[in-house]
Design an enzyme around this catalytic site. Structure first.
Site, PDB file in Angstrom:
ATOM      1  N   LYS A  22       0.833  -1.412  -0.063  1.00  6.96           N
ATOM      2  CA  LYS A  22       0.530  -0.168  -0.090  1.00  6.96           C
ATOM      3  C   LYS A  22       0.700   1.456   0.314  1.00  6.96           C
ATOM      4  O   LYS A  22       0.606   2.137  -0.359  1.00  6.96           O
ATOM      5  CB  LYS A  22      -0.885   0.267   1.335  1.00  6.96           C
ATOM      6  CG  LYS A  22      -1.434   1.565   1.130  1.00  6.96           C
ATOM      7  CD  LYS A  22      -2.610   1.230   2.721  1.00  6.96           C
ATOM      8  CE  LYS A  22      -1.632   1.375   4.225  1.00  6.96           C
ATOM      9  NZ  LYS A  22      -1.526   3.041   4.530  1.00  6.96           N
ATOM     10  N   ASN A  23       1.787   1.043   0.722  1.00  9.72           N
ATOM     11  CA  ASN A  23       2.525   2.503   0.798  1.00  9.72           C
ATOM     12  C   ASN A  23       3.584   3.036   0.229  1.00  9.72           C
ATOM     13  O   ASN A  23       4.463   3.802   0.120  1.00  9.72           O
ATOM     14  CB  ASN A  23       3.273   2.405   2.632  1.00  9.72           C
ATOM     15  CG  ASN A  23       1.919   2.796   3.740  1.00  9.72           C
ATOM     16  OD1 ASN A  23       0.771   3.062   3.444  1.00  9.72           O
ATOM     17  ND2 ASN A  23       2.755   2.711   4.849  1.00  9.72           N
ATOM     18  N   ARG A  92      -5.235  10.301   4.467  1.00  5.85           N
ATOM     19  CA  ARG A  92      -3.935  11.099   4.787  1.00  5.85           C
ATOM     20  C   ARG A  92      -3.161  11.052   3.813  1.00  5.85           C
ATOM     21  O   ARG A  92      -2.687  12.417   3.148  1.00  5.85           O
ATOM     22  CB  ARG A  92      -3.318  10.878   6.184  1.00  5.85           C
ATOM     23  CG  ARG A  92      -3.380  11.343   7.082  1.00  5.85           C
ATOM     24  CD  ARG A  92      -2.904  11.742   7.896  1.00  5.85           C
ATOM     25  NE  ARG A  92      -1.069  12.293   7.775  1.00  5.85           N
ATOM     26  CZ  ARG A  92      -1.179  13.795   8.613  1.00  5.85           C
ATOM     27  NH1 ARG A  92      -2.567  14.169   8.966  1.00  5.85           N
ATOM     28  NH2 ARG A  92      -0.148  13.899   8.348  1.00  5.85           N
TER      29      ARG A  92
END
Ligand code: EPU
Length: 418
Positions: A22-23, A92
């Protein structure tokens, strides 16, 4: 809304294949906004956060398809420079578009991200960094409005290591006017994956440990081959701790063990048997779970993103353990939920003291953030009887098909409409 219902206490055995990170996927997808072109990616995790990033890019004018973990995206018609409140509030990591838009348009307007369940998450390092390399920012009606104010490039030393801060500064400087040198940068493998992707398009970004030097280029090259996102080390770590729970034995495949050295160390200290090959890790649960003292810290040390999952194991340990949370000192909302299962945890500021207990009993729990939810799922799987976990949309933000993966290794887990 959906909830997860788990019938716990059954041994889990089998193979779990890890999805793309994901990151890594998030900053790399944001990077497609930098330069007009068509980009292809494989091993992209099908999770809500990736879908949110793709929607953000679509709102800005890009077009995409996403099927079977492959993304094709065209940013030729990307024409807007504003990341609206509705998207930033749900994710975010939308702030990663900030640096990319600055390079594309020399200006960007980003809804000011607030705090979240894991704590107050300021963006002062992004702001100071942008200022040091030539962008001015004004705060106006809840938006951060940045514009270039002269030559782009310069020096910046991060006062606190920041993963998305490092990524944003790289994104904002790769087509600047002069060299940029960033020091005290984050060492996370996801930052390296972004650098590798950008360099594959002709960017000149050099990293020596915590120092990243960006020599600007005038344009990026056409992509010749689909870019493959690295495996998700946090998903891998989550399943590794699941494997440490009583009577479990899991083989985790599609994993890069070199990014999990501190995590593997804790798994061994817990008493589990670990067998590693180049791309897989087999873990057999210990008869008795050992006690541990752990601190979270930026990479390469023990990650905050696995703190809740490790806690779900330590609550069943022999004797007393502790976890000090140094990255997000208030990231302990899961503690109150774990206590409902019978866990004995005392909190004082950023330190959790855990007294191991013999058995847990199922209960109703509420998920508060992505990794806390994963911790609750692990604990529920080892607790005898039924547990229900509410607000599971947090889980879907970052774990691809987690309930399917769990069912395949024998977990009794289902989703039910509330
Ligand atoms: N910080 C500041 N000022 C800043 C930026 C950060 O004080 O301008 C502080 C933060 O408050 C925190 C520390 O520095 O105490 C580290 O924060 P960082 O900026 O590194 O976090 P992030 O970039 O916002 C990423 C991951 C998080 C992960 C953290 C820490 C992405 C998209 N997110 O967040 O992942 O927890 O690094 O490793 O890469 C998750 O996947 O569940 C997740 C929350």
């Amino acid at each position: 809304m959906e909830k997860i219902v788990i019938e716990g206490g059954f041994p889990l055995k089998g193979k779990v294949s890890i999805s793309g990170s994901k990151n890594s996927a998030l900053p790399i997808l944001a990077a497609t906004a930098i330069f007009p072109g068509s980009y292809k990616f494989t091993n992209v995790p099908d999770i809500q956060d990736v879908r949110t990033m793709l929607e953000l890019l679509k709102i800005l004018g890009s077009r995409y398809t996403f099927k079977n973990n492959k993304v094709e995206i065209t940013s030729t018609k990307l024409s807007k420079h504003e990341a609206p409140y509705d998207l930033v509030k749900t994710m975010r990591a939308s702030v990663l578009i900030w640096g990319a838009l600055l390079t594309r348009f020399n200006k960007a307007k980003i809804s000011f991200p607030g705090g979240c369940a894991i704590g107050d998450r300021p963006v002062d390092q992004h702001l100071e960094g942008f200022e040091s390399i030539g962008y001015e920012t004004n705060i106006n009606q809840g938006y951060l409005e940045s514009v270039s104010a002269g030559e782009i490039g310069g020096k910046f030393n991060f006062k606190i290591k920041s993963v998305t801060g490092t990524e944003n500064l790289i994104l904002a400087s790769i087509m600047g006017d002069k060299e940029t040198t960033l020091t005290n940068c984050s060492l996370e493998p996801e930052v390296d994956d972004l650098i590798k992707f950008l360099n594959s398009l002709g960017a000149t970004i050099k990293r020596v440990k915590e120092k990243v030097t960006i020599t600007p280029v005038l344009k990026l090259k056409k992509q010749t081959k689909a870019y493959k996102i690295i495996p998700d080390r946090i998903e891998a770590g989550t399943f590794m701790y699941l494997a440490c729970l009583p009577k479990n034995e899991l083989t985790i495949t599609n994993v890069d063990a070199s990014t999990l050295i501190d995590v593997i160390k804790t798994v061994k200290q817990l008493g589990a048997k670990v067998k590693q090959t180049k791309k897989s890790i087999k873990i057999t649960a210990p008869n008795k779970i050992g006690a541990l003292k752990v601190e979270t810290n930026p990479y390469p040390y023990f990650p905050t993103d696995l703190q809740a999952q490790l806690m779900a194991v330590l609550i069943l340990g022999e004797g007393s353990s502790s976890i000090r949370e140094n990255v997000f000192p208030n990231r302990f909302i899961h503690v109150a939920e774990l206590r409902k299962l019978g866990a004995k945890i005392k909190l004082s500021s950023n330190l959790a003291k855990i007294q191991g207990t013999k058995g847990l009993a199922g209960a109703k729990m509420q998920a508060s953030d992505l990794r806390a939810s994963a911790g609750l799922v692990l604990a529920a799987l080892s607790a005898v009887g039924q547990s229900e976990i509410f607000r599971i949309y947090h889980l879907d933000r970052g774990y691809e098909g987690i309930d399917n993966k769990l069912r395949e290794v024998g977990a009794k887990i289902c989703r039910v409409k509330e």
